[in-house]
Design a protein around this motif. Structure first.
Motif, PDB file in Angstrom:
ATOM      1  N   PHE A 170       0.829  -1.201   0.000  1.00 23.02           N
ATOM      2  CA  PHE A 170       0.000   0.000   0.000  1.00 23.02           C
ATOM      3  C   PHE A 170       0.869   1.259   0.000  1.00 23.02           C
ATOM      4  CE2 PHE A 170      -2.419   3.227   2.429  1.00 23.02           C
ATOM      5  CZ  PHE A 170      -3.466   3.399   1.541  1.00 23.02           C
ATOM      6  N   ILE A 171       1.890   1.260   0.837  1.00 21.64           N
ATOM      7  CA  ILE A 171       2.790   2.421   0.900  1.00 21.64           C
ATOM      8  C   ILE A 171       3.527   2.591  -0.419  1.00 21.64           C
ATOM      9  CG2 ILE A 171       4.871   3.315   2.020  1.00 21.64           C
ATOM     10  CD1 ILE A 171       3.812   2.092   4.629  1.00 21.64           C
ATOM     11  N   ASN A 172       3.976   1.490  -1.025  1.00 21.49           N
ATOM     12  CA  ASN A 172       4.657   1.581  -2.320  1.00 21.49           C
ATOM     13  C   ASN A 172       3.726   2.130  -3.395  1.00 21.49           C
ATOM     14  OD1 ASN A 172       7.036   0.603  -1.275  1.00 21.49           O
ATOM     15  ND2 ASN A 172       6.596  -1.525  -1.837  1.00 21.49           N
ATOM     16  N   LYS A 173       2.475   1.735  -3.364  1.00 22.54           N
ATOM     17  CA  LYS A 173       1.510   2.240  -4.348  1.00 22.54           C
ATOM     18  C   LYS A 173       1.297   3.745  -4.164  1.00 22.54           C
ATOM     19  CE  LYS A 173      -2.928   1.134  -6.382  1.00 22.54           C
ATOM     20  NZ  LYS A 173      -4.075   0.234  -6.383  1.00 22.54           N
ATOM     21  N   ILE A 174       1.216   4.193  -2.902  1.00 23.21           N
ATOM     22  CA  ILE A 174       1.059   5.625  -2.640  1.00 23.21           C
ATOM     23  C   ILE A 174       2.299   6.384  -3.131  1.00 23.21           C
ATOM     24  CG2 ILE A 174       0.959   7.352  -0.795  1.00 23.21           C
ATOM     25  CD1 ILE A 174      -0.879   5.480   0.713  1.00 23.21           C
ATOM     26  N   GLN A 175       3.478   5.838  -2.884  1.00 19.90           N
ATOM     27  CA  GLN A 175       4.711   6.497  -3.339  1.00 19.90           C
ATOM     28  C   GLN A 175       4.777   6.571  -4.855  1.00 19.90           C
ATOM     29  OE1 GLN A 175       7.803   4.254  -1.413  1.00 19.90           O
ATOM     30  NE2 GLN A 175       7.783   5.552   0.420  1.00 19.90           N
ATOM     31  N   GLU A 176       4.359   5.505  -5.544  1.00 15.67           N
ATOM     32  CA  GLU A 176       4.345   5.527  -7.008  1.00 15.67           C
ATOM     33  C   GLU A 176       3.371   6.578  -7.529  1.00 15.67           C
ATOM     34  OE1 GLU A 176       3.434   1.607  -8.342  1.00 15.67           O
ATOM     35  OE2 GLU A 176       5.251   0.737  -7.465  1.00 15.67           O
ATOM     36  N   THR A 177       2.205   6.666  -6.906  1.00 10.64           N
ATOM     37  CA  THR A 177       1.222   7.663  -7.330  1.00 10.64           C
ATOM     38  C   THR A 177       1.750   9.065  -7.085  1.00 10.64           C
ATOM     39  OG1 THR A 177      -0.518   6.103  -6.731  1.00 10.64           O
ATOM     40  CG2 THR A 177      -1.169   8.381  -7.082  1.00 10.64           C
ATOM     41  N   TRP A 178       2.410   9.276  -5.953  1.00  9.65           N
ATOM     42  CA  TRP A 178       2.965  10.597  -5.638  1.00  9.65           C
ATOM     43  C   TRP A 178       4.069  10.956  -6.623  1.00  9.65           C
ATOM     44  CZ3 TRP A 178       1.601  14.791  -3.380  1.00  9.65           C
ATOM     45  CH2 TRP A 178       2.532  15.760  -3.022  1.00  9.65           C
ATOM     46  N   ASP A 179       4.868   9.973  -7.042  1.00  7.78           N
ATOM     47  CA  ASP A 179       5.934  10.236  -8.011  1.00  7.78           C
ATOM     48  C   ASP A 179       5.377  10.612  -9.378  1.00  7.78           C
ATOM     49  OD1 ASP A 179       7.872   9.777  -6.120  1.00  7.78           O
ATOM     50  OD2 ASP A 179       8.131   7.652  -6.656  1.00  7.78           O
ATOM     51  N   LYS A 180       4.190  10.119  -9.726  1.00  9.05           N
ATOM     52  CA  LYS A 180       3.577  10.444 -11.016  1.00  9.05           C
ATOM     53  C   LYS A 180       3.008  11.857 -11.051  1.00  9.05           C
ATOM     54  CE  LYS A 180       2.276   5.704 -12.123  1.00  9.05           C
ATOM     55  NZ  LYS A 180       1.148   4.794 -12.340  1.00  9.05           N
ATOM     56  N   VAL A 181       2.747  12.462  -9.886  1.00  7.04           N
ATOM     57  CA  VAL A 181       2.172  13.806  -9.830  1.00  7.04           C
ATOM     58  C   VAL A 181       3.206  14.810 -10.321  1.00  7.04           C
ATOM     59  CG1 VAL A 181       1.285  15.586  -8.273  1.00  7.04           C
ATOM     60  CG2 VAL A 181       0.614  13.212  -7.964  1.00  7.04           C
ATOM     61  N   GLU A 182       2.780  15.678 -11.256  1.00  7.07           N
ATOM     62  CA  GLU A 182       3.707  16.650 -11.816  1.00  7.07           C
ATOM     63  C   GLU A 182       3.861  17.879 -10.929  1.00  7.07           C
ATOM     64  OE1 GLU A 182       2.621  17.580 -15.808  1.00  7.07           O
ATOM     65  OE2 GLU A 182       2.581  15.489 -16.415  1.00  7.07           O
ATOM     66  N   ASP A 183       2.745  18.414 -10.437  1.00  6.54           N
ATOM     67  CA  ASP A 183       2.789  19.634  -9.645  1.00  6.54           C
ATOM     68  C   ASP A 183       2.503  19.298  -8.182  1.00  6.54           C
ATOM     69  OD1 ASP A 183       2.983  22.240  -8.941  1.00  6.54           O
ATOM     70  OD2 ASP A 183       1.173  22.913 -10.002  1.00  6.54           O
ATOM     71  N   LYS A 184       3.529  18.876  -7.481  1.00  3.77           N
ATOM     72  CA  LYS A 184       3.378  18.442  -6.092  1.00  3.77           C
ATOM     73  C   LYS A 184       3.003  19.605  -5.175  1.00  3.77           C
ATOM     74  CE  LYS A 184       6.337  14.452  -6.339  1.00  3.77           C
ATOM     75  NZ  LYS A 184       7.181  14.221  -7.387  1.00  3.77           N
ATOM     76  N   TYR A 185       3.496  20.777  -5.488  1.00  6.75           N
ATOM     77  CA  TYR A 185       3.193  21.951  -4.668  1.00  6.75           C
ATOM     78  C   TYR A 185       1.689  22.248  -4.698  1.00  6.75           C
ATOM     79  CZ  TYR A 185       3.207  26.720  -2.900  1.00  6.75           C
ATOM     80  OH  TYR A 185       2.953  27.847  -2.189  1.00  6.75           O
ATOM     81  N   ALA A 186       1.082  22.190  -5.870  1.00  9.48           N
ATOM     82  CA  ALA A 186      -0.350  22.480  -6.000  1.00  9.48           C
ATOM     83  C   ALA A 186      -1.179  21.424  -5.289  1.00  9.48           C
ATOM     84  CB  ALA A 186      -0.738  22.565  -7.470  1.00  9.48           C
ATOM     85  N   VAL A 187      -0.810  20.155  -5.429  1.00 13.86           N
ATOM     86  CA  VAL A 187      -1.563  19.082  -4.787  1.00 13.86           C
ATOM     87  C   VAL A 187      -1.466  19.200  -3.270  1.00 13.86           C
ATOM     88  CG1 VAL A 187      -1.705  16.585  -4.481  1.00 13.86           C
ATOM     89  CG2 VAL A 187      -1.366  17.529  -6.750  1.00 13.86           C
ATOM     90  N   SER A 188      -0.265  19.509  -2.773  1.00 16.80           N
ATOM     91  CA  SER A 188      -0.080  19.679  -1.329  1.00 16.80           C
ATOM     92  C   SER A 188      -0.885  20.868  -0.820  1.00 16.80           C
ATOM     93  CB  SER A 188       1.389  19.878  -0.988  1.00 16.80           C
ATOM     94  OG  SER A 188       2.147  18.781  -1.422  1.00 16.80           O
ATOM     95  N   SER A 189      -0.871  21.953  -1.583  1.00 19.29           N
ATOM     96  CA  SER A 189      -1.631  23.141  -1.184  1.00 19.29           C
ATOM     97  C   SER A 189      -3.128  22.854  -1.152  1.00 19.29           C
ATOM     98  CB  SER A 189      -1.355  24.297  -2.138  1.00 19.29           C
ATOM     99  OG  SER A 189       0.006  24.639  -2.113  1.00 19.29           O
TER     100      SER A 189
END
Length: 178
Positions: free
Chosen positions: A90-109
């Motif tokens: 589950f954690i690996n899947k979340i990390q893979e999905t997070w790595d695919k996100v292009e604009d991490k700043y916007a998603v975090s905000s």
């Protein structure tokens, strides 16, 4: 009238009730009686592993529940618990999905803004709920709107079909053609 007042309630000394309770039967005579086994001593609590005590208490609760329902531990299926391999997957899947996100700043905000919005809304609703007249008024408005919506959209078949088509059109508009 005088004869009616002379009738009184009397309890004979041979009554089977004592202090308004039914007499106790021996445990061998009562098939509903459940005896619990003696429990092993709880593990020594340590500050570094409080989860052990929690797991021990859950295990005891499962055993008591199984015995109260008349099941044996062998016939009762084991509860599904998360294994460490499932957790790492589950954690690996979340990390893979997070790595695919292009604009991490916007998603975090957006995530932080969503949490602040939920927290603020919960505070506002609890403050409004404490006002005695406003909460009752809002309940009446909600019940009235629910009745109006049901009458306008759910009672008659053509109205239901129109509502379903409107929902499907909005779904297609938001998600695109699929």
């Amino acid at each position: 009238m005088a004869s009616a007042s002379s009738n009184s309630l009397s309890i004979s000394p041979s009554s089977t009730f004592v202090d308004a309770k039914a007499p106790r039967q021996p445990t061998a005579a009562s098939p509903q009686c459940v005896t619990l086994p003696t429990l092993p001593p709880p593990p020594v609590q340590s500050q570094s592993r409080p989860w052990k005590t929690t797991a021990y208490c859950r295990k005891i609760a499962r055993n008591v529940m199984a015995m109260a329902t008349g099941e044996t531990l062998a016939t009762r299926e084991a509860p599904t618990e998360v294994t460490p391999t499932e957790l790492t997957e589950f954690i690996n899947k979340i990390q893979e999905t997070w790595d695919k996100v292009e604009d991490k700043y916007a998603v975090s905000s957006l995530a932080v803004a969503g949490l602040v919005l939920v927290w603020g809304t919960a505070g506002m609703v609890s403050a409004i709920d404490k006002l005695p007249v406003v909460s009752t008024f809002l309940e009446v408005v909600g019940i009235g709107y629910t009745g109006w919506f049901a009458y306008k959209n759910l009672i008659f078949k053509p109205d239901r079909a129109a509502l379903i088509s409107k929902i499907k059109d909005t779904h297609k508009e938001i998600l695109g053609t699929s």
